[in-house]
Write a protein that holds these residues in place. Structure first.
Motif, PDB file in Angstrom:
ATOM      1  N   ALA A 189      43.206  34.795  44.364  1.00 58.47           N
ATOM      2  CA  ALA A 189      42.781  35.630  43.353  1.00 58.47           C
ATOM      3  C   ALA A 189      44.131  36.546  42.513  1.00 58.47           C
ATOM      4  N   ASP A 190      43.856  37.046  41.275  1.00 56.18           N
ATOM      5  CA  ASP A 190      44.802  37.800  40.863  1.00 56.18           C
ATOM      6  C   ASP A 190      44.762  39.459  41.039  1.00 56.18           C
ATOM      7  N   LEU A 191      43.609  39.677  41.577  1.00 58.10           N
ATOM      8  CA  LEU A 191      43.367  40.981  42.147  1.00 58.10           C
ATOM      9  C   LEU A 191      42.348  41.022  42.963  1.00 58.10           C
ATOM     10  N   LEU A 192      42.347  41.677  44.309  1.00 58.75           N
ATOM     11  CA  LEU A 192      41.308  41.709  45.353  1.00 58.75           C
ATOM     12  C   LEU A 192      41.066  43.173  45.397  1.00 58.75           C
ATOM     13  N   ILE A 193      39.784  43.724  45.205  1.00 58.21           N
ATOM     14  CA  ILE A 193      39.451  45.196  45.226  1.00 58.21           C
ATOM     15  C   ILE A 193      38.750  45.136  46.715  1.00 58.21           C
ATOM     16  N   ALA A 194      39.272  45.898  47.408  1.00 52.34           N
ATOM     17  CA  ALA A 194      39.042  46.288  48.877  1.00 52.34           C
ATOM     18  C   ALA A 194      37.812  47.426  49.094  1.00 52.34           C
ATOM     19  N   ASN A 195      36.802  47.219  49.390  1.00 48.64           N
ATOM     20  CA  ASN A 195      36.052  48.580  49.539  1.00 48.64           C
ATOM     21  C   ASN A 195      35.346  48.454  51.213  1.00 48.64           C
ATOM     22  N   PRO A 196      35.503  49.575  51.937  1.00 50.89           N
ATOM     23  CA  PRO A 196      34.876  49.718  53.011  1.00 50.89           C
ATOM     24  C   PRO A 196      33.162  49.856  53.020  1.00 50.89           C
ATOM     25  N   VAL A 197      32.580  49.133  53.825  1.00 47.93           N
ATOM     26  CA  VAL A 197      31.157  49.271  53.783  1.00 47.93           C
ATOM     27  C   VAL A 197      30.546  49.442  55.378  1.00 47.93           C
ATOM     28  N   GLY A 198      29.210  50.171  55.092  1.00 43.68           N
ATOM     29  CA  GLY A 198      28.722  50.399  56.468  1.00 43.68           C
ATOM     30  C   GLY A 198      28.495  51.779  56.560  1.00 43.68           C
ATOM     31  N   SER A 199      27.490  52.428  57.528  1.00 46.19           N
ATOM     32  CA  SER A 199      27.349  53.827  57.661  1.00 46.19           C
ATOM     33  C   SER A 199      27.330  54.758  56.348  1.00 46.19           C
ATOM     34  N   GLY A 200      26.655  54.174  55.471  1.00 46.41           N
ATOM     35  CA  GLY A 200      26.485  55.187  54.275  1.00 46.41           C
ATOM     36  C   GLY A 200      27.365  54.946  53.088  1.00 46.41           C
ATOM     37  N   LEU A 201      28.436  53.817  53.330  1.00 47.27           N
ATOM     38  CA  LEU A 201      29.709  53.671  52.566  1.00 47.27           C
ATOM     39  C   LEU A 201      29.445  52.460  51.750  1.00 47.27           C
ATOM     40  N   GLY A 202      29.654  52.294  50.508  1.00 46.17           N
ATOM     41  CA  GLY A 202      29.754  50.949  49.779  1.00 46.17           C
ATOM     42  C   GLY A 202      28.400  50.741  49.217  1.00 46.17           C
ATOM     43  N   PHE A 203      27.868  49.705  50.077  1.00 37.80           N
ATOM     44  CA  PHE A 203      26.448  49.234  49.601  1.00 37.80           C
ATOM     45  C   PHE A 203      25.540  50.167  49.155  1.00 37.80           C
ATOM     46  N   ASN A 204      24.921  50.066  47.943  1.00 38.42           N
ATOM     47  CA  ASN A 204      23.874  50.750  47.407  1.00 38.42           C
ATOM     48  C   ASN A 204      24.111  52.208  47.200  1.00 38.42           C
ATOM     49  N   ALA A 205      25.405  52.839  47.450  1.00 34.33           N
ATOM     50  CA  ALA A 205      25.769  54.209  47.138  1.00 34.33           C
ATOM     51  C   ALA A 205      26.200  54.339  45.852  1.00 34.33           C
ATOM     52  N   ASP A 206      26.269  55.664  45.209  1.00 33.66           N
ATOM     53  CA  ASP A 206      26.697  55.812  43.855  1.00 33.66           C
ATOM     54  C   ASP A 206      28.214  55.923  43.725  1.00 33.66           C
ATOM     55  N   ASN A 207      28.684  56.436  44.845  1.00 28.76           N
ATOM     56  CA  ASN A 207      30.246  56.263  45.153  1.00 28.76           C
ATOM     57  C   ASN A 207      31.118  55.294  45.865  1.00 28.76           C
ATOM     58  N   ASN A 208      32.156  55.116  45.424  1.00 24.65           N
ATOM     59  CA  ASN A 208      32.647  54.078  46.224  1.00 24.65           C
ATOM     60  C   ASN A 208      34.318  54.389  46.399  1.00 24.65           C
ATOM     61  N   THR A 209      34.859  53.928  47.454  1.00 26.74           N
ATOM     62  CA  THR A 209      36.363  54.246  47.804  1.00 26.74           C
ATOM     63  C   THR A 209      36.832  52.821  47.743  1.00 26.74           C
ATOM     64  N   VAL A 210      37.847  52.437  46.924  1.00 23.51           N
ATOM     65  CA  VAL A 210      38.265  51.119  46.677  1.00 23.51           C
ATOM     66  C   VAL A 210      39.844  51.261  46.814  1.00 23.51           C
ATOM     67  N   THR A 211      40.677  50.144  47.034  1.00 22.36           N
ATOM     68  CA  THR A 211      42.146  50.012  47.115  1.00 22.36           C
ATOM     69  C   THR A 211      42.092  48.680  46.335  1.00 22.36           C
ATOM     70  N   LEU A 212      42.830  48.896  45.319  1.00 21.49           N
ATOM     71  CA  LEU A 212      43.647  47.549  44.662  1.00 21.49           C
ATOM     72  C   LEU A 212      44.560  46.795  45.210  1.00 21.49           C
ATOM     73  N   LEU A 213      44.389  45.362  45.419  1.00 22.62           N
ATOM     74  CA  LEU A 213      45.386  44.567  46.178  1.00 22.62           C
ATOM     75  C   LEU A 213      45.894  43.727  45.027  1.00 22.62           C
ATOM     76  N   TRP A 214      46.973  43.745  44.322  1.00 23.55           N
ATOM     77  CA  TRP A 214      47.893  42.779  43.649  1.00 23.55           C
ATOM     78  C   TRP A 214      48.766  41.958  44.207  1.00 23.55           C
ATOM     79  N   PRO A 215      48.829  40.847  43.808  1.00 17.08           N
ATOM     80  CA  PRO A 215      49.807  39.803  44.474  1.00 17.08           C
ATOM     81  C   PRO A 215      51.176  40.365  44.452  1.00 17.08           C
ATOM     82  N   ASN A 216      51.934  40.303  45.601  1.00 16.08           N
ATOM     83  CA  ASN A 216      53.411  40.885  45.912  1.00 16.08           C
ATOM     84  C   ASN A 216      53.419  42.392  45.345  1.00 16.08           C
ATOM     85  N   ALA A 217      52.465  43.221  45.689  1.00 16.62           N
ATOM     86  CA  ALA A 217      52.766  44.601  45.484  1.00 16.62           C
ATOM     87  C   ALA A 217      52.001  45.409  46.593  1.00 16.62           C
ATOM     88  N   ALA A 218      52.272  46.640  46.679  1.00 18.71           N
ATOM     89  CA  ALA A 218      51.937  47.644  47.784  1.00 18.71           C
ATOM     90  C   ALA A 218      50.358  47.763  47.401  1.00 18.71           C
TER      91      ALA A 218
END
Ligand code: C5P
Length: 217
Positions: free
Chosen positions: A163-192
């Motif tokens: 992938a050229d970008l992978l968007i990581a998000n935690p799920v479970g116990s009220g997070l992620g799925f079906n919620a209106d808010n989200n917490t994501v981390t962007l992972l780009w190749p060869n970058a922090a």
């Protein structure tokens, strides 16, 4: 007025959890609501892109987006693959089932009694991995929804699926799925890893497209 920073871009987005038929009235699925993918489709259209959304979720009308309804991973794969050549960006926000019943029944299954019921599953195609391998000019984006070891698992997916970008998000116990808010981390190749502040899926969708547009400029 919002800038048309995605003008001229053809973008294919998937959303929702796939539904894998067991019989005519039952299926296997997951908790994905399609909200993040839908927000991404609306945000891309608002930024001037030509957007197609391939989705399992029941949608309200999205006036600026062409919506195609699918149910299974196989249907989603066919829909995405047929649009891949013409696409500039493909973003897989769908939660695609890894397995499907090997032989869906054509009639409603009857109770099997105390012995229990076994359903054989076979593996679904990994759409994102196929796109990552096949891409020529396309920019391919995936998601990783994880209950544990989020960044390590997401990093592995970024690399394995090309992938050229992978968007990581935690799920479970009220997070992620079906919620209106989200917490994501962007992972780009060869970058922090690039964590984004927790926000509504609608606001995050705009930020994500702005970041992608910057990288591709
Ligand atoms: O491996 P995992 O399912 O966690 O990877 C998630 C990413 O891969 C998401 O972008 C999802 O849409 C995509 N995926 C896929 N086909 C599959 C499984 C996942 O495209 N069979």
């Amino acid at each position: 007025p919002q800038q048309a920073y995605l003008a001229g871009q053809k973008i294919v987005i998937t959303a929702g959890g796939t539904r894998e038929r067991i019989d005519p009235v039952r299926y296997l699925t997951n908790d994905s609501s399609g909200k993040m993918g839908t927000a991404l489709a609306n945000a891309a259209a608002a930024a001037g892109a030509e957007v197609e959304l391939i989705t399992t979720a029941q949608q309200l009308t999205l006036p600026q987006v062409k919506v195609t309804a699918v149910q299974t991973a196989s249907e989603m794969a066919t829909a995405v693959q047929s649009r891949f050549e013409a696409a500039d960006i493909v973003l897989m926000a769908a939660a695609v089932a890894d397995y499907r019943p090997a032989a869906p029944a054509d009639h409603k299954l009857k109770k099997q009694g105390a012995a229990g019921l076994t359903i054989d599953l076979v593996q679904n195609p990994d759409i994102l991995a196929q796109l990552g391998n096949a891409k020529t000019h396309q920019f391919v984006v995936g998601f990783a929804a994880e209950t544990n070891d989020l960044l390590a698992n997401a990093q592995t997916k970024l690399t394995k699926k090309h992938a050229d970008l992978l968007i990581a998000n935690p799920v479970g116990s009220g997070l992620g799925f079906n919620a209106d808010n989200n917490t994501v981390t962007l992972l780009w190749p060869n970058a922090a890893p690039e964590p984004l502040p927790t926000a509504s899926k609608i606001a995050l969708a705009q930020t994500i497209w702005q970041k992608i547009a910057q990288v591709r400029a």
